[in-house]
Motif scaffolding. Structure first.
Motif, mmCIF file in Angstrom:
data_model
loop_
_atom_site.group_PDB
_atom_site.id
_atom_site.type_symbol
_atom_site.label_atom_id
_atom_site.label_comp_id
_atom_site.label_asym_id
_atom_site.label_seq_id
_atom_site.Cartn_x
_atom_site.Cartn_y
_atom_site.Cartn_z
ATOM 1 N N LEU A 15 0.813 -1.128 -0.001
ATOM 2 C CA LEU A 15 0.004 -0.026 -0.048
ATOM 3 C C LEU A 15 0.778 1.052 -0.075
ATOM 4 N N GLN A 16 2.300 1.065 0.229
ATOM 5 C CA GLN A 16 2.838 2.492 0.198
ATOM 6 C C GLN A 16 3.131 2.675 -1.255
ATOM 7 N N ARG A 31 -0.746 -14.234 -1.338
ATOM 8 C CA ARG A 31 -1.511 -14.779 -0.085
ATOM 9 C C ARG A 31 -2.912 -15.166 -0.715
ATOM 10 N N HIS A 32 -3.764 -15.817 -0.081
ATOM 11 C CA HIS A 32 -4.870 -16.124 -0.394
ATOM 12 C C HIS A 32 -5.890 -15.007 -0.149
ATOM 13 N N LYS A 33 -6.689 -14.684 -0.909
ATOM 14 C CA LYS A 33 -7.703 -13.603 -0.778
ATOM 15 C C LYS A 33 -8.277 -13.415 0.539
ATOM 16 N N LYS A 34 -8.969 -14.566 0.925
ATOM 17 C CA LYS A 34 -9.562 -14.407 2.570
ATOM 18 C C LYS A 34 -8.520 -13.977 3.483
ATOM 19 N N THR A 35 -7.193 -14.385 3.361
ATOM 20 C CA THR A 35 -6.236 -14.042 4.422
ATOM 21 C C THR A 35 -6.218 -12.546 4.480
ATOM 22 N N VAL A 36 -5.741 -12.187 3.121
ATOM 23 C CA VAL A 36 -5.581 -10.553 3.045
ATOM 24 C C VAL A 36 -6.830 -9.772 3.446
ATOM 25 N N THR A 37 -8.089 -10.157 3.126
ATOM 26 C CA THR A 37 -9.120 -9.658 3.481
ATOM 27 C C THR A 37 -9.346 -9.399 5.015
ATOM 28 N N LYS A 38 -9.294 -10.509 5.677
ATOM 29 C CA LYS A 38 -9.009 -10.610 7.270
ATOM 30 C C LYS A 38 -8.196 -9.662 7.908
ATOM 31 N N ARG A 39 -7.027 -9.638 6.936
ATOM 32 C CA ARG A 39 -5.735 -8.859 7.596
ATOM 33 C C ARG A 39 -6.194 -7.411 7.387
ATOM 34 N N LEU A 40 -6.672 -7.186 6.066
ATOM 35 C CA LEU A 40 -7.081 -5.651 6.036
ATOM 36 C C LEU A 40 -8.056 -5.263 6.999
ATOM 37 N N ASN A 41 -9.120 -5.933 7.036
ATOM 38 C CA ASN A 41 -10.070 -5.482 8.338
ATOM 39 C C ASN A 41 -9.476 -5.489 9.663
ATOM 40 N N GLN A 42 -8.477 -6.245 9.978
ATOM 41 C CA GLN A 42 -7.828 -5.964 11.134
ATOM 42 C C GLN A 42 -6.904 -4.749 11.333
ATOM 43 N N LEU A 43 -6.265 -4.677 10.287
ATOM 44 C CA LEU A 43 -5.277 -3.414 10.040
ATOM 45 C C LEU A 43 -6.079 -2.036 9.892
ATOM 46 N N GLU A 44 -7.376 -2.181 9.481
ATOM 47 C CA GLU A 44 -8.347 -1.033 9.532
ATOM 48 C C GLU A 44 -8.721 -0.828 10.884
ATOM 49 N N VAL A 49 -4.537 1.031 8.021
ATOM 50 C CA VAL A 49 -5.136 1.162 6.807
ATOM 51 C C VAL A 49 -6.397 1.734 6.516
ATOM 52 N N ARG A 50 -6.941 2.554 5.618
ATOM 53 C CA ARG A 50 -8.179 2.846 5.379
ATOM 54 C C ARG A 50 -8.875 2.346 4.103
ATOM 55 N N ASN A 51 -10.178 1.672 4.343
ATOM 56 C CA ASN A 51 -11.019 1.391 3.047
ATOM 57 C C ASN A 51 -11.636 2.597 2.662
ATOM 58 N N GLY A 55 -13.653 -1.856 -1.721
ATOM 59 C CA GLY A 55 -12.580 -2.551 -1.620
ATOM 60 C C GLY A 55 -11.268 -2.040 -1.765
ATOM 61 N N VAL A 56 -11.086 -0.769 -2.133
ATOM 62 C CA VAL A 56 -10.077 -0.045 -2.140
ATOM 63 C C VAL A 56 -9.350 0.256 -1.038
ATOM 64 N N TYR A 57 -8.145 0.039 -0.375
ATOM 65 C CA TYR A 57 -7.531 0.581 0.655
ATOM 66 C C TYR A 57 -6.305 1.411 0.315
ATOM 67 N N GLU A 58 -6.020 2.182 1.132
ATOM 68 C CA GLU A 58 -4.765 2.880 1.305
ATOM 69 C C GLU A 58 -4.155 3.021 2.833
ATOM 70 N N ILE A 59 -2.907 3.098 2.740
ATOM 71 C CA ILE A 59 -2.181 3.159 4.196
ATOM 72 C C ILE A 59 -2.444 4.454 4.697
ATOM 73 N N THR A 60 -2.516 4.504 6.154
ATOM 74 C CA THR A 60 -2.435 5.693 6.717
ATOM 75 C C THR A 60 -1.435 6.250 7.242
ATOM 76 N N SER A 61 -1.450 7.356 7.861
ATOM 77 C CA SER A 61 0.031 7.975 8.435
ATOM 78 C C SER A 61 0.327 7.038 9.656
ATOM 79 N N ARG A 62 -0.442 6.436 10.318
ATOM 80 C CA ARG A 62 -0.299 5.613 11.445
ATOM 81 C C ARG A 62 0.259 4.195 10.660
ATOM 82 N N GLY A 63 -0.199 3.971 9.752
ATOM 83 C CA GLY A 63 0.322 2.719 8.894
ATOM 84 C C GLY A 63 1.757 2.859 8.541
ATOM 85 N N GLU A 64 2.130 4.046 8.127
ATOM 86 C CA GLU A 64 3.347 4.479 7.551
ATOM 87 C C GLU A 64 4.406 4.453 8.794
#
Length: 92
Positions: A15-16, A31-44, A49-51, A55-64
């Motif tokens: 996402l950088q 990685r499997h799509k389900k794994t990435v979706t689960k991790r994106l939800n947790q990272l959000e 990250v921000r949705n 289904g489009v995500y971007e990294i946040t300043s906290r993520g950086e």
């Protein structure tokens, strides 16, 4: 904050390079799509990250900040969260 390394690191690094769909991220980091979706939800939930819609995500300043200090992540402590919080507050 409970990260899953190396998957979370790979997602944040991907996402950088700019906004991306979860499915594309899964393909890029092999990685499997389900794994990435689960991790994106947790990272959000962690505000790393921000949705931005459809289904489009971007990294946040906290993520950086998290990515800059991810080598200091220790599952047993919340040191990384403390670093993120401190650095984020100093940039506001």
């Amino acid at each position: 904050m409970l990260l899953q390394l190396p998957t979370d690191r790979l997602i944040l690094e991907e996402l950088q390079d700019g906004r991306n769909l979860g499915a594309n991220i899964a393909d890029e980091i092999d990685r499997h799509k389900k794994t990435v979706t689960k991790r994106l939800n947790q990272l959000e939930d962690y505000d790393l990250v921000r949705n931005i819609g459809r289904g489009v995500y971007e990294i946040t300043s906290r993520g950086e900040i998290a990515l800059d200090h991810i080598d200091q992540y220790d599952r047993e402590s919340d040191q990384l969260k403390a670093i993120i919080d401190a650095e984020f507050e100093s940039t506001e």
